[in-house]
Design a protein around this motif. Sequence first.
Motif, PDB file in Angstrom:
ATOM      1  N   ILE A 285       0.859  -1.187   0.000  1.00 24.96           N
ATOM      2  CA  ILE A 285       0.000   0.000   0.000  1.00 24.96           C
ATOM      3  C   ILE A 285       0.894   1.236   0.000  1.00 24.96           C
ATOM      4  O   ILE A 285       1.804   1.352   0.837  1.00 24.96           O
ATOM      5  CB  ILE A 285      -0.929   0.032   1.229  1.00 24.96           C
ATOM      6  CG1 ILE A 285      -1.837  -1.201   1.236  1.00 24.96           C
ATOM      7  CG2 ILE A 285      -1.760   1.306   1.243  1.00 24.96           C
ATOM      8  CD1 ILE A 285      -2.734  -1.284   2.447  1.00 24.96           C
ATOM      9  N   THR A 286       0.643   2.136  -0.942  1.00 25.00           N
ATOM     10  CA  THR A 286       1.453   3.358  -1.002  1.00 25.00           C
ATOM     11  C   THR A 286       0.593   4.494  -1.564  1.00 25.00           C
ATOM     12  O   THR A 286      -0.623   4.376  -1.694  1.00 25.00           O
ATOM     13  CB  THR A 286       2.716   3.134  -1.854  1.00 25.00           C
ATOM     14  OG1 THR A 286       3.577   4.252  -1.722  1.00 25.00           O
ATOM     15  CG2 THR A 286       2.379   2.936  -3.313  1.00 25.00           C
ATOM     16  N   GLY A 287       1.241   5.579  -1.920  1.00 25.01           N
ATOM     17  CA  GLY A 287       0.550   6.784  -2.385  1.00 25.01           C
ATOM     18  C   GLY A 287       0.768   7.918  -1.400  1.00 25.01           C
ATOM     19  O   GLY A 287       0.911   7.690  -0.187  1.00 25.01           O
ATOM     20  N   LEU A 288       0.820   9.146  -1.894  1.00 25.54           N
ATOM     21  CA  LEU A 288       1.090  10.291  -1.024  1.00 25.54           C
ATOM     22  C   LEU A 288       0.059  10.469   0.091  1.00 25.54           C
ATOM     23  O   LEU A 288       0.435  10.794   1.222  1.00 25.54           O
ATOM     24  CB  LEU A 288       1.193  11.566  -1.860  1.00 25.54           C
ATOM     25  CG  LEU A 288       2.496  11.736  -2.647  1.00 25.54           C
ATOM     26  CD1 LEU A 288       2.456  13.007  -3.480  1.00 25.54           C
ATOM     27  CD2 LEU A 288       3.693  11.756  -1.714  1.00 25.54           C
ATOM     28  N   PRO A 289      -1.242  10.252  -0.145  1.00 27.10           N
ATOM     29  CA  PRO A 289      -2.194  10.424   0.957  1.00 27.10           C
ATOM     30  C   PRO A 289      -1.910   9.509   2.142  1.00 27.10           C
ATOM     31  O   PRO A 289      -1.915   9.952   3.288  1.00 27.10           O
ATOM     32  CB  PRO A 289      -3.547  10.103   0.310  1.00 27.10           C
ATOM     33  CG  PRO A 289      -3.354  10.423  -1.129  1.00 27.10           C
ATOM     34  CD  PRO A 289      -1.935  10.020  -1.421  1.00 27.10           C
ATOM     35  N   ILE A 290      -1.639   8.230   1.882  1.00 23.23           N
ATOM     36  CA  ILE A 290      -1.370   7.317   2.993  1.00 23.23           C
ATOM     37  C   ILE A 290      -0.014   7.614   3.625  1.00 23.23           C
ATOM     38  O   ILE A 290       0.159   7.512   4.838  1.00 23.23           O
ATOM     39  CB  ILE A 290      -1.468   5.840   2.544  1.00 23.23           C
ATOM     40  CG1 ILE A 290      -1.116   4.885   3.706  1.00 23.23           C
ATOM     41  CG2 ILE A 290      -0.559   5.545   1.374  1.00 23.23           C
ATOM     42  CD1 ILE A 290      -1.968   5.058   4.923  1.00 23.23           C
ATOM     43  N   ALA A 291       0.967   8.002   2.808  1.00 23.31           N
ATOM     44  CA  ALA A 291       2.275   8.346   3.368  1.00 23.31           C
ATOM     45  C   ALA A 291       2.140   9.505   4.348  1.00 23.31           C
ATOM     46  O   ALA A 291       2.711   9.489   5.445  1.00 23.31           O
ATOM     47  CB  ALA A 291       3.251   8.705   2.242  1.00 23.31           C
ATOM     48  N   GLU A 292       1.377  10.511   3.966  1.00 27.22           N
ATOM     49  CA  GLU A 292       1.213  11.691   4.819  1.00 27.22           C
ATOM     50  C   GLU A 292       0.397  11.364   6.064  1.00 27.22           C
ATOM     51  O   GLU A 292       0.732  11.789   7.169  1.00 27.22           O
ATOM     52  CB  GLU A 292       0.550  12.804   4.017  1.00 27.22           C
ATOM     53  CG  GLU A 292       1.412  13.315   2.878  1.00 27.22           C
ATOM     54  CD  GLU A 292       0.645  14.057   1.807  1.00 27.22           C
ATOM     55  OE1 GLU A 292       1.245  14.419   0.781  1.00 27.22           O
ATOM     56  OE2 GLU A 292      -0.576  14.254   1.996  1.00 27.22           O
ATOM     57  N   ASP A 293      -0.681  10.593   5.890  1.00 27.91           N
ATOM     58  CA  ASP A 293      -1.550  10.299   7.039  1.00 27.91           C
ATOM     59  C   ASP A 293      -0.886   9.323   7.997  1.00 27.91           C
ATOM     60  O   ASP A 293      -1.008   9.451   9.218  1.00 27.91           O
ATOM     61  CB  ASP A 293      -2.887   9.748   6.544  1.00 27.91           C
ATOM     62  CG  ASP A 293      -4.010   9.991   7.542  1.00 27.91           C
ATOM     63  OD1 ASP A 293      -3.952  11.016   8.242  1.00 27.91           O
ATOM     64  OD2 ASP A 293      -4.944   9.175   7.609  1.00 27.91           O
ATOM     65  N   GLN A 294      -0.181   8.327   7.468  1.00 28.68           N
ATOM     66  CA  GLN A 294       0.516   7.393   8.343  1.00 28.68           C
ATOM     67  C   GLN A 294       1.647   8.096   9.087  1.00 28.68           C
ATOM     68  O   GLN A 294       1.930   7.781  10.231  1.00 28.68           O
ATOM     69  CB  GLN A 294       1.062   6.202   7.549  1.00 28.68           C
ATOM     70  CG  GLN A 294       1.762   5.165   8.437  1.00 28.68           C
ATOM     71  CD  GLN A 294       1.618   3.752   7.915  1.00 28.68           C
ATOM     72  OE1 GLN A 294       0.851   3.481   7.006  1.00 28.68           O
ATOM     73  NE2 GLN A 294       2.359   2.838   8.495  1.00 28.68           N
ATOM     74  N   PHE A 295       2.278   9.039   8.421  1.00 31.30           N
ATOM     75  CA  PHE A 295       3.302   9.820   9.101  1.00 31.30           C
ATOM     76  C   PHE A 295       2.690  10.542  10.306  1.00 31.30           C
ATOM     77  O   PHE A 295       3.307  10.641  11.367  1.00 31.30           O
ATOM     78  CB  PHE A 295       3.927  10.837   8.151  1.00 31.30           C
ATOM     79  CG  PHE A 295       5.086  11.581   8.742  1.00 31.30           C
ATOM     80  CD1 PHE A 295       6.371  11.091   8.631  1.00 31.30           C
ATOM     81  CD2 PHE A 295       4.889  12.778   9.420  1.00 31.30           C
ATOM     82  CE1 PHE A 295       7.443  11.770   9.196  1.00 31.30           C
ATOM     83  CE2 PHE A 295       5.940  13.463   9.982  1.00 31.30           C
ATOM     84  CZ  PHE A 295       7.226  12.957   9.867  1.00 31.30           C
ATOM     85  N   GLY A 296       1.464  11.045  10.128  1.00 32.63           N
ATOM     86  CA  GLY A 296       0.783  11.709  11.232  1.00 32.63           C
ATOM     87  C   GLY A 296       0.559  10.775  12.404  1.00 32.63           C
ATOM     88  O   GLY A 296       0.770  11.153  13.563  1.00 32.63           O
ATOM     89  N   TYR A 297       0.139   9.555  12.117  1.00 34.36           N
ATOM     90  CA  TYR A 297      -0.081   8.584  13.192  1.00 34.36           C
ATOM     91  C   TYR A 297       1.231   8.274  13.914  1.00 34.36           C
ATOM     92  O   TYR A 297       1.297   8.294  15.149  1.00 34.36           O
ATOM     93  CB  TYR A 297      -0.680   7.307  12.604  1.00 34.36           C
ATOM     94  CG  TYR A 297      -0.744   6.165  13.596  1.00 34.36           C
ATOM     95  CD1 TYR A 297      -1.757   6.109  14.548  1.00 34.36           C
ATOM     96  CD2 TYR A 297       0.212   5.156  13.592  1.00 34.36           C
ATOM     97  CE1 TYR A 297      -1.814   5.076  15.469  1.00 34.36           C
ATOM     98  CE2 TYR A 297       0.167   4.122  14.504  1.00 34.36           C
ATOM     99  CZ  TYR A 297      -0.841   4.083  15.445  1.00 34.36           C
ATOM    100  OH  TYR A 297      -0.885   3.065  16.356  1.00 34.36           O
ATOM    101  N   GLU A 298       2.268   7.982  13.148  1.00 30.32           N
ATOM    102  CA  GLU A 298       3.547   7.631  13.770  1.00 30.32           C
ATOM    103  C   GLU A 298       4.199   8.853  14.420  1.00 30.32           C
ATOM    104  O   GLU A 298       4.937   8.715  15.383  1.00 30.32           O
ATOM    105  CB  GLU A 298       4.463   6.994  12.729  1.00 30.32           C
ATOM    106  CG  GLU A 298       3.904   5.693  12.173  1.00 30.32           C
ATOM    107  CD  GLU A 298       4.905   4.911  11.348  1.00 30.32           C
ATOM    108  OE1 GLU A 298       6.109   5.210  11.424  1.00 30.32           O
ATOM    109  OE2 GLU A 298       4.469   3.987  10.628  1.00 30.32           O
ATOM    110  N   MET A 299       3.911  10.051  13.887  1.00 30.64           N
ATOM    111  CA  MET A 299       4.404  11.277  14.501  1.00 30.64           C
ATOM    112  C   MET A 299       3.796  11.433  15.892  1.00 30.64           C
ATOM    113  O   MET A 299       4.480  11.833  16.845  1.00 30.64           O
ATOM    114  CB  MET A 299       4.037  12.469  13.625  1.00 30.64           C
ATOM    115  CG  MET A 299       4.490  13.817  14.144  1.00 30.64           C
ATOM    116  SD  MET A 299       3.846  15.164  13.120  1.00 30.64           S
ATOM    117  CE  MET A 299       2.158  15.236  13.734  1.00 30.64           C
ATOM    118  N   PHE A 300       2.511  11.126  16.010  1.00 30.60           N
ATOM    119  CA  PHE A 300       1.833  11.224  17.305  1.00 30.60           C
ATOM    120  C   PHE A 300       2.467  10.262  18.309  1.00 30.60           C
ATOM    121  O   PHE A 300       2.720  10.614  19.465  1.00 30.60           O
ATOM    122  CB  PHE A 300       0.357  10.894  17.135  1.00 30.60           C
ATOM    123  CG  PHE A 300      -0.449  11.048  18.385  1.00 30.60           C
ATOM    124  CD1 PHE A 300      -0.877  12.297  18.797  1.00 30.60           C
ATOM    125  CD2 PHE A 300      -0.769   9.947  19.164  1.00 30.60           C
ATOM    126  CE1 PHE A 300      -1.615  12.439  19.959  1.00 30.60           C
ATOM    127  CE2 PHE A 300      -1.505  10.078  20.323  1.00 30.60           C
ATOM    128  CZ  PHE A 300      -1.944  11.333  20.725  1.00 30.60           C
TER     129      PHE A 300
END
Length: 850
Positions: free
Chosen positions: A198-213
Amino acid sequence: MRYTQLLQYALTKPKTIYALVLFMVLTSLAMMPKLTIDTDPENMLSHSNTDRVFHNQVKSQFNMPDMIVVGIVSPTSIYQPKTLAILTQLSNDILNIEGVISQDLLSLSVVDNISQQANGGIRFEYLMKQAPTTQAASQAIAQAIKRLPMLDNTLVSGDNKAAAIYVPITSKDLSYPVAEKIRALSQQYANSELDFHITGLPIAEDQFGYEMFVQMGVAAPLAGCAIFALLWFFFRNIPLIIAPMAVAMATVITIMGALIGLGFTVHIMSSMIAIFLMPIAVVDSVHILSEFADRYKAGDDVNTVLNKVMSHLYTPMLYTSITSAVGFYSLLLTPIPPVKVFGAFIGTGILLAFALTVIYLPVYISRLSPKALINLQIAVAKMEQKGRLASLLQGLGAIASQKTKTILTLFTLLLIFSILGISKIEINDNPVNWFKADHEIRVADKVLNQHFAGTYDAWLVFKRATEQSSQVKAQFVALVKQASAANIETSTITALIDKAQKNKNNSLFNQELLIALDDMAFSSTSEQQVYIDNMVQFAEQQNATQKLFLQPEMLNWLAKLQQAMNATELIGKSNGLSDIVRTVNRELHSGDDSDFVIPASSNGVAQTLLQYQSSHRPQDLWHFVTKDYQQSLLWLQMTSGDNQHTSAVVDWVNQYLASNPAPADIEVAWAGKSYLNIVWQDAMVNGMLNSLLSSFVIVFLMMVALFRSFKYGVMAMLPLTFTISMIYGLIGWLGKAYDMPIAVLSALTLGLSIDFAIHFLQRVRELERETQSLTTALTLMFEEPSRAISRNAIVIAVGFTPLLLSPLVPYITVGFFLASIMMVSAIVTLVLLPALLIRFNRSAKKVSAA
């Protein structure tokens, strides 16, 4: 109220100070439940930014939702009955996930095959409504895909080893939960030989948000533990080091509470506020504790010693805090909203930490027992007498005083080397690269872009120039005046003419005008009808002319652009209106490649599009052209989302358009996430440069004011200048791209590196006045003062090291370079400044002797 009066009040009213700090912390903690996370790079641009506004307009006009790319990779061929059955089942399951736009999902099981009917005509049927049960049926699907340019190398890879599902979502904020559900669905096929990605800029950005938290909740406590352990190593007195830790915690909680309470989202930048403030907030405490331990003796009055220590350190600490804050406040000059928020709250946090340090810390120390204070004095005395740090600093001081020419020559060469490195820096960023190379997002990105035309996209939008020629408008106005002279009520038409003139983006000859003219015909007499017919005929002719993307000349030009673009290595493929028209035209005629062409007339083009709208997915047409046929979108698929790559595509297109102008007057613009990344990255680079230059000047003026000397003001700026040059030179020589975290390091370097120079020069001047000898002053300087500076550098550096354990590259980058900045700036201060002071002193003596 002067600080001495404030200190006296605090020392006599400790409970009041404790209560105020506790109230501030509890109030801030009450704000925490309102926390919201935001990692959308689109928000790096203001809501009014022209490119951002246009991007969102394009998304709305062409119904282009954010998409997650799901890839299924087979070790052999994807065209196997078992594999296609899994693909079909997974696609059906994904359609049932909340937040997925079912009608726009792209998969082999929901798209159409376009072919000829046996008795002539064209047929639209589902390519794979049900998974094939035989190998022959699977190969038939493979053959059909090769004949459909919109699907080939988009839904099935060119090597036939991978298939993709494009999952459109109602909101990019749903990327991570939707992706997690898809990951769970794919687990039921874990025993198959297939790999799921699974890839794509939307998931990369949103998953980064989760892991950033998650990272925000791990790194800050780890930094606190590291700083606590380091302070204990320095002072060996747990009751005492609780004070600076309390200052740091109160600062972090208050600032984060204020940020959340004021309604700001926690972006990738602001998520690092806690980890930044934690070490910065304790540095002044280290100075105070070091000097207090150095001055305090058994039997001394604690308050008297504290007054002496604070009167001695207050001014340099005030200036270091202000200059550090200015460095961060300079980020307010950037055009990037999250960077502004980061700079404002870090700057405010530094000033808050200073206020707490000079008020709360003395109060806390004054309340300690005599035994705890004696233990502190003994522990520090032992460490300073026998420690390796003390011996190292004394040796460093001897070298700095004796090898001045060598040192100045070496730093000059380092500066030249650094400038050469800076010239090698390249601007580049990609949200997918915010993850480590072994992260599932990075792995998926690499694997799928090796197979497919690309999981990154950009949109090239073509628009008919809306401004009709004044001559054409004048002709129509003349027809309207003739009708009015024939007693025909033309006020409605006149109002539409005025409306079109006021809004130049609206065409006069649109559907609204045609309807108004048609209404006039119902109420007209036979004598008046001729005037209305003239207006209708003229308006319909102009309306047809405006339908630019029904004209064969325009579609052929677009097809040639695509062909030239696809021939480059910059993009994997392009998808556009001409692909649909040529495919349908082929099947309407012979079905042979010779008929894979644009029809010769506008009516022929319109016929192909009318046929396409009888398919199972007629809405797909409007992804590539607006319903008035005045705008068209070209979807570019790219294997890289790097800014440099997208910039190269933009440059190539600009050059092509300059050499091959369109057959009509058009406007060309870019949209898409990959393009927006270029826009905000350029804005950040220019913004950071402006903020660095302006804050550099402000800090220099502050240094001149502090030391009341131009010479000392220049000297105070030299460690900062060398540190910035050396760190960025290192970035250039290492080939590290200038990305978002690197961009903010300049302001952080300015805000932190100046501290050591201020303390060093302020103390040297005081010691020189006391001893009447620069040599003696420098010797004394490499006792307690240099140890305090070194401890501060070590504390801040260690405070950032937990970031090195993060799975997120921006955190690692910031941790490594900021730790490096602290160590480099401390070394430059302790080596370069003594050498310069001695050289200046010798020059002054020579001038005096002459």
